[in-house]
Enzyme design. Sequence first.
Site: not given
Ligand code: PGA
Length: 218
Positions: A60, A119, A121, A126
Amino acid sequence: MKVLKNYWELGSVVSDIVEHTLTLPEPKLVLPTGSTPISLYKELVNRDLDWSTTTTFNLDEYVDNTIQDQSYRYFMMENLFKHTNMYDDNIYFPGDTAVWPDLSYGTGVDLCILGIGGNGHIAFNEPGSSFDSETRMVDLTEETIKDNSRFFPTIDDVPTQAVTMGLKPIMSSKKIVLIANGKHKLNILNVAMNGEQTESVPASILQSHKNVEIYYCD
Ligand code: PGA
């Protein structure tokens, strides 16, 4: 799910998988950003591997050209790419192409490494994202904006939109490795892997993939 001793072991074990993938002819990798993959990228840099035939796709990228040193391209250059012999032309971010959604983005991938959001995702798919979703522009949820605000001066500086690889192309990867660090991820991991498969928990789509490995450390 494999539970590892600590964050550095997580980086080392997943580096072994990446190192093996890099021995394939013209390997294709999908890579994440965030806090979780930093020990992986540090370990990969230490191993001084040959990346010259590898193509990478990032999961992304924010839609906001005012945040240069917070862009995911910047993160990847600093943490991995600039320390390797990758060719710039083999590094792809969604939204790079003049025309998108680019349905060919991330096809033929040997290994896709994913983080998971609080959440559920994966990438910026999302909750509510279609299991058939392609690479596209999305609005970030309030929870994700709050989670990501730790990287920005204030929450108002966090971009609200991104281009994300869709769930469909992610699922077409030959192998998927999901990495998670911290007790705060345990509940969502459990819901995603053992709960109902539902678009409300995007990571639950991974239950349908035949070659998924999950690595977790506290
Ligand atoms: P993080 O993010 O590695 O900073 O916990 C993971 C994500 O939100 O996909």
